[in-house]
Design a protein around this motif. Structure first.
Motif, PDB file in Angstrom:
ATOM      1  N   UNK A  96       0.818  -1.202   0.000  1.00  0.00           N
ATOM      2  CA  UNK A  96       0.000   0.000   0.000  1.00  0.00           C
ATOM      3  C   UNK A  96       0.858   1.261   0.000  1.00  0.00           C
ATOM      4  N   UNK A  97       1.960   1.236   0.739  1.00  0.00           N
ATOM      5  CA  UNK A  97       2.799   2.429   0.837  1.00  0.00           C
ATOM      6  C   UNK A  97       3.299   2.911  -0.508  1.00  0.00           C
ATOM      7  N   UNK A  98       3.862   1.991  -1.297  1.00  0.00           N
ATOM      8  CA  UNK A  98       4.389   2.374  -2.604  1.00  0.00           C
ATOM      9  C   UNK A  98       3.268   2.691  -3.589  1.00  0.00           C
ATOM     10  N   UNK A  99       2.165   1.953  -3.517  1.00  0.00           N
ATOM     11  CA  UNK A  99       1.048   2.216  -4.433  1.00  0.00           C
ATOM     12  C   UNK A  99       0.401   3.561  -4.147  1.00  0.00           C
ATOM     13  N   UNK A 100       0.225   3.904  -2.868  1.00  0.00           N
ATOM     14  CA  UNK A 100      -0.335   5.204  -2.508  1.00  0.00           C
ATOM     15  C   UNK A 100       0.572   6.333  -2.976  1.00  0.00           C
ATOM     16  N   UNK A 101       1.878   6.141  -2.814  1.00  0.00           N
ATOM     17  CA  UNK A 101       2.831   7.164  -3.252  1.00  0.00           C
ATOM     18  C   UNK A 101       2.804   7.343  -4.768  1.00  0.00           C
ATOM     19  N   UNK A 102       2.461   6.271  -5.479  1.00  0.00           N
ATOM     20  CA  UNK A 102       2.440   6.334  -6.940  1.00  0.00           C
ATOM     21  C   UNK A 102       1.164   6.961  -7.482  1.00  0.00           C
ATOM     22  N   UNK A 103       0.005   6.560  -6.952  1.00  0.00           N
ATOM     23  CA  UNK A 103      -1.258   6.909  -7.594  1.00  0.00           C
ATOM     24  C   UNK A 103      -2.059   8.008  -6.912  1.00  0.00           C
ATOM     25  N   UNK A 104      -1.798   8.284  -5.650  1.00  0.00           N
ATOM     26  CA  UNK A 104      -2.582   9.313  -4.968  1.00  0.00           C
ATOM     27  C   UNK A 104      -1.708  10.495  -4.563  1.00  0.00           C
ATOM     28  N   UNK A 105      -0.993  11.035  -5.520  1.00  0.00           N
ATOM     29  CA  UNK A 105      -0.176  12.230  -5.312  1.00  0.00           C
ATOM     30  C   UNK A 105      -0.196  13.043  -6.602  1.00  0.00           C
ATOM     31  N   UNK A 106       0.138  14.337  -6.519  1.00  0.00           N
ATOM     32  CA  UNK A 106       0.178  15.154  -7.729  1.00  0.00           C
ATOM     33  C   UNK A 106       1.174  14.580  -8.734  1.00  0.00           C
ATOM     34  N   UNK A 107       0.739  14.454  -9.983  1.00  0.00           N
ATOM     35  CA  UNK A 107       1.574  13.843 -11.002  1.00  0.00           C
ATOM     36  C   UNK A 107       2.486  14.875 -11.670  1.00  0.00           C
ATOM     37  N   UNK A 108       3.774  14.529 -11.784  1.00  0.00           N
ATOM     38  CA  UNK A 108       4.727  15.399 -12.467  1.00  0.00           C
ATOM     39  C   UNK A 108       4.588  15.223 -13.975  1.00  0.00           C
ATOM     40  N   UNK A 109       5.208  16.123 -14.721  1.00  0.00           N
ATOM     41  CA  UNK A 109       5.115  16.050 -16.180  1.00  0.00           C
ATOM     42  C   UNK A 109       5.946  14.912 -16.741  1.00  0.00           C
ATOM     43  N   UNK A 110       6.998  14.527 -16.027  1.00  0.00           N
ATOM     44  CA  UNK A 110       7.871  13.461 -16.493  1.00  0.00           C
ATOM     45  C   UNK A 110       7.829  12.280 -15.523  1.00  0.00           C
ATOM     46  N   UNK A 111       8.045  11.108 -16.085  1.00  0.00           N
ATOM     47  CA  UNK A 111       8.099   9.893 -15.264  1.00  0.00           C
ATOM     48  C   UNK A 111       9.562   9.649 -14.920  1.00  0.00           C
ATOM     49  N   UNK A 112       9.911   9.674 -13.633  1.00  0.00           N
ATOM     50  CA  UNK A 112      11.296   9.616 -13.195  1.00  0.00           C
ATOM     51  C   UNK A 112      11.689   8.214 -12.743  1.00  0.00           C
ATOM     52  N   UNK A 113      12.998   8.064 -12.447  1.00  0.00           N
ATOM     53  CA  UNK A 113      13.497   6.776 -11.960  1.00  0.00           C
ATOM     54  C   UNK A 113      12.915   6.429 -10.600  1.00  0.00           C
ATOM     55  N   UNK A 114      12.530   7.445  -9.819  1.00  0.00           N
ATOM     56  CA  UNK A 114      11.934   7.164  -8.507  1.00  0.00           C
ATOM     57  C   UNK A 114      10.630   6.393  -8.664  1.00  0.00           C
ATOM     58  N   UNK A 115       9.824   6.771  -9.649  1.00  0.00           N
ATOM     59  CA  UNK A 115       8.573   6.052  -9.895  1.00  0.00           C
ATOM     60  C   UNK A 115       8.838   4.611 -10.335  1.00  0.00           C
ATOM     61  N   UNK A 116       9.914   4.420 -11.098  1.00  0.00           N
ATOM     62  CA  UNK A 116      10.246   3.059 -11.533  1.00  0.00           C
ATOM     63  C   UNK A 116      10.672   2.185 -10.349  1.00  0.00           C
ATOM     64  N   UNK A 117      11.403   2.779  -9.413  1.00  0.00           N
ATOM     65  CA  UNK A 117      11.806   2.042  -8.218  1.00  0.00           C
ATOM     66  C   UNK A 117      10.577   1.663  -7.395  1.00  0.00           C
ATOM     67  N   UNK A 118       9.619   2.584  -7.268  1.00  0.00           N
ATOM     68  CA  UNK A 118       8.386   2.273  -6.531  1.00  0.00           C
ATOM     69  C   UNK A 118       7.622   1.151  -7.214  1.00  0.00           C
ATOM     70  N   UNK A 119       7.612   1.147  -8.555  1.00  0.00           N
ATOM     71  CA  UNK A 119       6.933   0.087  -9.296  1.00  0.00           C
ATOM     72  C   UNK A 119       7.595  -1.266  -9.045  1.00  0.00           C
ATOM     73  N   UNK A 120       8.913  -1.269  -8.872  1.00  0.00           N
ATOM     74  CA  UNK A 120       9.623  -2.515  -8.562  1.00  0.00           C
ATOM     75  C   UNK A 120       9.192  -3.041  -7.196  1.00  0.00           C
ATOM     76  N   UNK A 121       9.008  -2.126  -6.243  1.00  0.00           N
ATOM     77  CA  UNK A 121       8.625  -2.536  -4.886  1.00  0.00           C
ATOM     78  C   UNK A 121       7.277  -3.232  -4.888  1.00  0.00           C
ATOM     79  N   UNK A 122       6.237  -2.584  -5.475  1.00  0.00           N
ATOM     80  CA  UNK A 122       4.914  -3.218  -5.398  1.00  0.00           C
ATOM     81  C   UNK A 122       4.678  -4.243  -6.496  1.00  0.00           C
ATOM     82  N   UNK A 123       5.498  -4.241  -7.544  1.00  0.00           N
ATOM     83  CA  UNK A 123       5.288  -5.182  -8.634  1.00  0.00           C
ATOM     84  C   UNK A 123       6.179  -6.405  -8.608  1.00  0.00           C
TER      85      UNK A 123
END
Length: 311
Positions: free
Chosen positions: A252-279
């Protein structure tokens, strides 16, 4: 605007992956191959043990087998593709496969969110109403809950993706190792504001509300555990609930950080790391932190091994 289903301007997407360095990609291949094998083997073993051992035919293990099955499917939606792309100079995925990967991954994630909430409710009943547990969580109730947590995400995913309107007009380089919804939406040349609102609403039903329910549930469980006089009973309750909370915290922690926050214009490496955690990491850890520490699961494993050796 063109919808997801009838876009003709983009026929495939290029996935940048985690690195373009060949040596780094080779190292990542080994790491993710090991993680994938552990996740599939561990979760598959849990499902088999729960099916074949009658001692584990209880509501808690019934839902745990569902969790393990979801994790096997979820990790398989992206990791095998990532492994193949580790040795591909220009990793591509067709438009149709990309859409399919996104919808299946979202559906499985939503199912797991709801399942973790159901498992929290199961623990609440077991600890707060132990004498009525078998009556409240009977076989019929478990089947109805399972059908609901599998059916609702499928319907919600269909509605969400069919209502998304995105104009893809040539940009096809996805800064990710898979087709992640947030990463693909950033390629749209039309406004994604409405799409963002739809995604937030869908996430609220399957992510935020279940998470709040779990917090409230474990608050009640915490008060109930404090009233248990037996140190052994208190320790057993804390062990079971602690494992569940560890899974909830990571997923839940990584998914909440990914989907329920203001979205930036670019997809960064931080988002990819979060995807690795929950995926990837969570499906790999679930069997270890939620099952292999459990005496009943260990007992079932030794009983199965004993049967095989005895034949």
């Amino acid at each position: 605007m063109e919808s997801w289903g009838n876009s003709t301007t983009v026929t495939e997407f290029v996935l940048l992956g985690l690195s373009r360095n060949p040596q780094v990609r080779a190292g990542l291949f080994v790491i993710f191959l090991v993680m994938y094998l552990i996740a599939v083997a561990g979760n598959s073993l849990i499902v088999v043990l729960i099916v074949v051992d009658s001692h584990l035919h209880t509501p808690m293990y019934f839902f745990l087998s569902n969790l393990s099955f979801i994790d096997v499917c979820y990790v398989t939606t992206s990791v095998p593709q990532m492994l193949v792309h580790s040795f591909t100079e220009r990793p591509t995925i067709s438009y149709g496969r990309c859409f399919g990967q996104m919808s299946i991954a979202v559906c499985l994630a939503e199912t797991e969110f709801l399942l973790l909430a159901v498992m929290a409710y199961d623990r609440l009943v077991a600890i707060c109403n132990p004498l009525r547990y078998s009556l409240i969580m009977n076989g019929k109730v478990c089947i109805i809950l399972a059908l609901g947590l599998w059916t609702f995400p499928v319907l919600l995913t269909l509605v969400t993706f069919l209502t998304l309107q995105v104009n893809m007009c040539g940009h096809n380089v996805v800064n990710h190792f898979k087709c992640e919804v947030q990463a693909v939406l950033k390629l749209a040349c039309s406004s994604t504001r409405i799409n963002g609102i739809i995604m937030v609403l869908a996430s609220s039903f399957t992510l935020l509300f279940p998470f709040i329910f779990i917090l409230v549930t474990y608050g009640r469980i915490g008060f109930a555990v404090l009233r248990i006089r037996s140190a052994q009973g208190r320790g057993k309750a804390l062990s079971t609930c602690g494992s569940h909370l560890a899974v909830v915290g990571i997923f839940y922690g990584t998914a909440l950080a990914m989907y329920l926050r203001p979205q930036a214009k670019r997809f960064t490496n931080r988002e990819k790391v979060m995807a690795i955690f929950y995926g990837v990491i969570t499906p790999m850890l679930n069997p270890m932190i939620y099952s292999m520490r459990n005496r009943e699961v260990k007992g079932a494993l030794w009983r199965v091994i004993g049967r095989k050796v005895g034949k």
